[in-house]
Design a protein around this motif. Structure first.
Motif, PDB file in Angstrom:
ATOM      1  N   GLN A  15      -3.292   5.611  -7.206  1.00  0.00           N
ATOM      2  CA  GLN A  15      -2.904   4.318  -6.431  1.00  0.00           C
ATOM      3  C   GLN A  15      -4.859   4.439  -6.167  1.00  0.00           C
ATOM      4  N   SER A  71       0.737  -1.433   0.159  1.00  0.00           N
ATOM      5  CA  SER A  71       0.124  -0.001  -0.083  1.00  0.00           C
ATOM      6  C   SER A  71       0.984   1.404  -0.120  1.00  0.00           C
ATOM      7  N   LEU A  72       0.710   2.057  -0.789  1.00  0.00           N
ATOM      8  CA  LEU A  72       0.336   4.035  -0.254  1.00  0.00           C
ATOM      9  C   LEU A  72       1.738   4.620   0.845  1.00  0.00           C
ATOM     10  N   THR A  73       0.996   4.155   1.850  1.00  0.00           N
ATOM     11  CA  THR A  73       0.793   4.646   2.835  1.00  0.00           C
ATOM     12  C   THR A  73       1.869   3.733   3.581  1.00  0.00           C
ATOM     13  N   ARG A  74       2.209   2.750   3.281  1.00  0.00           N
ATOM     14  CA  ARG A  74       3.620   2.068   4.001  1.00  0.00           C
ATOM     15  C   ARG A  74       4.807   2.283   3.399  1.00  0.00           C
ATOM     16  N   SER A  75       4.938   2.503   2.346  1.00  0.00           N
ATOM     17  CA  SER A  75       5.798   3.032   1.035  1.00  0.00           C
ATOM     18  C   SER A  75       6.545   4.242   2.001  1.00  0.00           C
ATOM     19  N   TRP A  82       6.840   8.480   1.664  1.00  0.00           N
ATOM     20  CA  TRP A  82       6.876   9.686   2.590  1.00  0.00           C
ATOM     21  C   TRP A  82       7.725  10.697   3.472  1.00  0.00           C
ATOM     22  N   SER A 137      -1.054   9.150  -5.443  1.00  0.00           N
ATOM     23  CA  SER A 137      -2.369   8.982  -3.771  1.00  0.00           C
ATOM     24  C   SER A 137      -3.648   8.522  -4.920  1.00  0.00           C
TER      25      SER A 137
END
Length: 145
Positions: A81, A4-8, A12, A78
């Motif tokens: 995705q 997922s993008l938030t875990r990349s 960040w 975002s």
């Protein structure tokens, strides 16, 4: 591997560094414009405040622009995705109920080397049928040619 993008960490880093760049650029611009305005209006401006101040405003504008572009790229990532469909979980990746077992990584059975993929075209079917009734000729060796 579907991350997922938030875990990349790259996402960040892009977002944090873009925000920092935009913040530093805005701070440089506001400080130098304020200093130049007040000293020019007072009549106490020196060459360093005016000419170096202009250069620092240009550097601040470059940092601000880079930060804004980075923020826009993060927003676009975002959005992309969110638009792309996530892959459906396969039946082999579901939990089996025991916590220590890992799900199988293969989703389809392996094909043995002896089986050939089938071709359903009428021409290939005729050729296979015709070839099946004929006896095979022995291969010639390179020395008998």
């Amino acid at each position: 591997m579907n991350k997922s993008l938030t875990r990349s960490i790259g996402f960040w880093l892009l977002l944090v560094l873009s925000l920092a760049s935009a913040g530093i650029g805005g701070w440089l611009i506001a400080g130098q414009i304020g200093t130049m305005t007040s000293t020019l209006l007072d009549g106490t401006a020196t060459g360093i405040e005016v000419y170096v101040g202009q250069s620092l405003v240009v550097v601040g504008a470059a940092l601000l622009g880079a930060g804004v572009i980075g923020i826009l790229v993060a927003v676009a990532l975002s959005a992309v995705q969110a638009i792309l469909p996530s892959p459906a979980p396969s039946s082999s990746s579901r939990s089996t109920g025991t916590p220590n077992q890992t799900p199988s990584t293969t989703t389809r059975p392996r094909r043995s080397r002896t089986t050939r993929p089938t071709c359903r075209s009428p021409r290939m079917t005729r050729l296979r049928t015709a070839a099946a009734g004929r006896p095979r000729r022995p291969r010639r060796s390179a020395s008998s040619r």
